[in-house]
Design a protein around this motif. Structure first.
Motif, PDB file in Angstrom:
ATOM      1  N   UNK A 239       0.884  -1.289  -0.236  1.00  0.00           N
ATOM      2  CA  UNK A 239      -0.190  -0.067   0.253  1.00  0.00           C
ATOM      3  C   UNK A 239       0.862   1.075  -0.385  1.00  0.00           C
ATOM      4  N   UNK A 240       0.774   2.441  -0.251  1.00  0.00           N
ATOM      5  CA  UNK A 240       1.499   3.834  -0.335  1.00  0.00           C
ATOM      6  C   UNK A 240       1.696   4.234   0.562  1.00  0.00           C
ATOM      7  N   UNK A 241       0.914   3.718   1.972  1.00  0.00           N
ATOM      8  CA  UNK A 241       0.821   4.396   3.219  1.00  0.00           C
ATOM      9  C   UNK A 241       2.415   3.261   4.048  1.00  0.00           C
ATOM     10  N   UNK A 242       2.321   1.997   3.552  1.00  0.00           N
ATOM     11  CA  UNK A 242       3.288   1.002   4.017  1.00  0.00           C
ATOM     12  C   UNK A 242       4.309   1.883   2.959  1.00  0.00           C
ATOM     13  N   UNK A 243       4.494   2.103   2.415  1.00  0.00           N
ATOM     14  CA  UNK A 243       5.592   2.554   1.553  1.00  0.00           C
ATOM     15  C   UNK A 243       6.023   3.915   1.893  1.00  0.00           C
ATOM     16  N   UNK A 244       5.483   4.399   2.479  1.00  0.00           N
ATOM     17  CA  UNK A 244       5.628   6.314   3.026  1.00  0.00           C
ATOM     18  C   UNK A 244       6.080   5.813   4.193  1.00  0.00           C
ATOM     19  N   UNK A 245       5.783   4.716   5.085  1.00  0.00           N
ATOM     20  CA  UNK A 245       6.476   4.059   6.355  1.00  0.00           C
ATOM     21  C   UNK A 245       7.895   4.070   5.901  1.00  0.00           C
ATOM     22  N   UNK A 246       7.367   2.987   5.535  1.00  0.00           N
ATOM     23  CA  UNK A 246       9.396   2.216   4.554  1.00  0.00           C
ATOM     24  C   UNK A 246      10.279   3.516   4.413  1.00  0.00           C
ATOM     25  N   UNK A 332       2.504  12.543  -6.696  1.00  0.00           N
ATOM     26  CA  UNK A 332       3.299  13.125  -6.071  1.00  0.00           C
ATOM     27  C   UNK A 332       3.926  11.999  -5.872  1.00  0.00           C
ATOM     28  N   UNK A 333       4.241  10.947  -5.030  1.00  0.00           N
ATOM     29  CA  UNK A 333       4.332   9.590  -5.080  1.00  0.00           C
ATOM     30  C   UNK A 333       4.816   9.561  -3.606  1.00  0.00           C
ATOM     31  N   UNK A 334       6.195   8.971  -3.088  1.00  0.00           N
ATOM     32  CA  UNK A 334       6.063   8.779  -1.619  1.00  0.00           C
ATOM     33  C   UNK A 334       7.314  10.853  -1.561  1.00  0.00           C
ATOM     34  N   UNK A 335       7.126  10.628  -0.131  1.00  0.00           N
ATOM     35  CA  UNK A 335       7.979  11.852   0.019  1.00  0.00           C
ATOM     36  C   UNK A 335       9.961  10.892   0.755  1.00  0.00           C
TER      37      UNK A 335
END
Ligand code: SF4
Ligand code: SF4
Length: 386
Positions: A239-246, A332-335
């Motif tokens: 998920x997008x939020x999991x990638x954001x967490x990573x 915008x993708x993951x910061x």
């Protein structure tokens, strides 16, 4: 980033319903119906068992009972090597008939031999183990030529009309430039998704030097994702939020029950990564685990954990509670620059307990006494499977 629409919608509806009714619930059943494998990867924490345990199998009925009991909408089958299980095609079919999403994870060495036993279905996905380009993957699995076999298997699955993704574990030292190029190559090949995970710090893995700590994980994912428009170039199944967490942009506590693991030992407490005890039933796992004792900042063994089986459930709950958080990631993708979210304080974590030998001894005693609830597979069956 994401799953096919139907899959995402059904799982989203399930999560929403569970969120409203409250309580703990599983997202994905993690099933390891055997530990036997035809590879011996340095980072593997699953194959270091006596032969008697490596020869144990969960039966078809145990696999069906597990999903009926826990009720998760999806099941991820790994091992060991699942294609060594003689009933694997029947198990997959049983889950499809129950309208579950099935992800069958394989190192692909046996795939061309077994593929005729399977039929493409919208609920079924092959997930090929591929830890990077040829040099990265062959080094990770400690066998030259494995990369070519995995690539041939992906092409075969795609030619036959199967949904096909890869699962990629990244260890310390993975080069961001090469990893990004590898993801580009997989997209160009037409894989349907990439599941990515930082290397699990299995306490029994032979190579303990290359597992990532949390700082390294976050920096490495920022370096990789920055080379692919914050990850938007690649179709991650995470998920997008999991990638954001990573990438260090979220402070999450884990949800260890979200991806419960059933192995030949039973339901593993407390999570996919840690085997601190085993329960005979899913209910016993949920009711009998002291969940408050586990997690980053609570237990020494959890200190470096950022794995999907602990944190995807947290990301899913966060997405329900704060749906607008997803917008900037989608747009915008993951910061990948700027300050990271604060991490959890580790100063009060309780020290590690070492429980592995006790579980093995317990299982071995049950096997020798003829009281194991799992089935023994003989050498002849293993030879036939291979
Ligand atoms: S393929 Fe998977 S189960 Fe087999 S040795 Fe490698 S990591 Fe372990
Ligand atoms: S933080 Fe600990 S309990 Fe939570 S998923 Fe990771 S290893 Fe399991």
């Amino acid at each position: 980033m994401g799953l096919p629409f139907i899959q995402a919608a059904k799982i989203g509806a399930y999560v929403m319903k569970k969120h409203i009714t409250g309580g703990k619930y599983p997202l994905v059943l993690m099933l390891e119906p055997l530990f036997r494998c035809n590879l011996a990867c340095a980072g593997c924490g699953k194959i270091d068992y006596p032969d008697e345990i490596l020869n144990q199998r969960l039966s078809y009925q145990q696999c069906m009972d597990a999903i009926d009991e826990c009720g998760a909408p999806a099941v991820s089958i790994a091992g060991g090597e699942p294609l060594l299980h003689r009933d694997m095609a029947k198990i997959v079919q049983g889950y499809i008939e129950r309208d579950k999403f099935v992800i069958l994870c394989t190192n692909a060495l046996l795939l061309s031999k077994k593929i005729d036993q399977y039929t493409p279905h919208e609920n079924f996905t092959w997930s090929i183990h591929l830890d990077g380009d040829k040099t990265m993957h062959d080094s990770s699995v400690c066998l030259d030529g494995t990369y070519e076999k995995a690539i041939a298997a992906i092409k075969l699955c795609k030619d036959r009309g199967f949904r096909t993704q890869i699962n990629c574990t990244l260890f310390d030292g993975s080069d961001p430039e090469r990893t990004a190029a590898f993801f580009d190559e997989m997209m160009a090949m037409g894989v349907d998704g990439i599941t990515v995970s930082p290397g699990y710090a299995y306490e029994r893995a032979p190579d303990q030097q290359h597992f990532l700590n949390r700082e390294r994980t976050k920096t490495m994912f920022r370096e990789i994702l920055s080379r692919g428009r914050g990850g938007r170039n690649w179709n991650f199944t995470n998920s997008g939020l999991f990638m954001d967490f990573l990438a260090g942009n979220q402070t999450y506590e884990c949800t260890p029950w979200s991806m419960p693991l059933l192995t030949v030992f039973g339901w593993q407490k407390p999570c996919y990564l840690l085997g601190e005890g085993y329960a005979a039933t899913f209910k016993e796992l949920m009711d009998g685990t002291e969940w408050e004792k586990y997690g980053v900042g609570k237990y020494e063994k959890c200190a470096n954990c950022m794995v999907h089986c602990g944190f995807e459930g947290t990301a899913a709950t966060d997405a329900i509670k704060h749906p607008l958080k997803m917008l900037p990631i989608l747009m915008r993708g993951v910061k990948t620059e700027g300050a990271m979210a604060p991490d959890i304080d580790l100063s009060n974590q309780r020290p590690a307990e070492f429980t592995f030998s006790r579980h093995v001894e317990h299982k071995m005693s049950a096997i020798w006494a003829g009281k194991s609830n799992t089935t023994q597979t003989g050498a002849q069956e293993i030879a036939t499977a291979e």
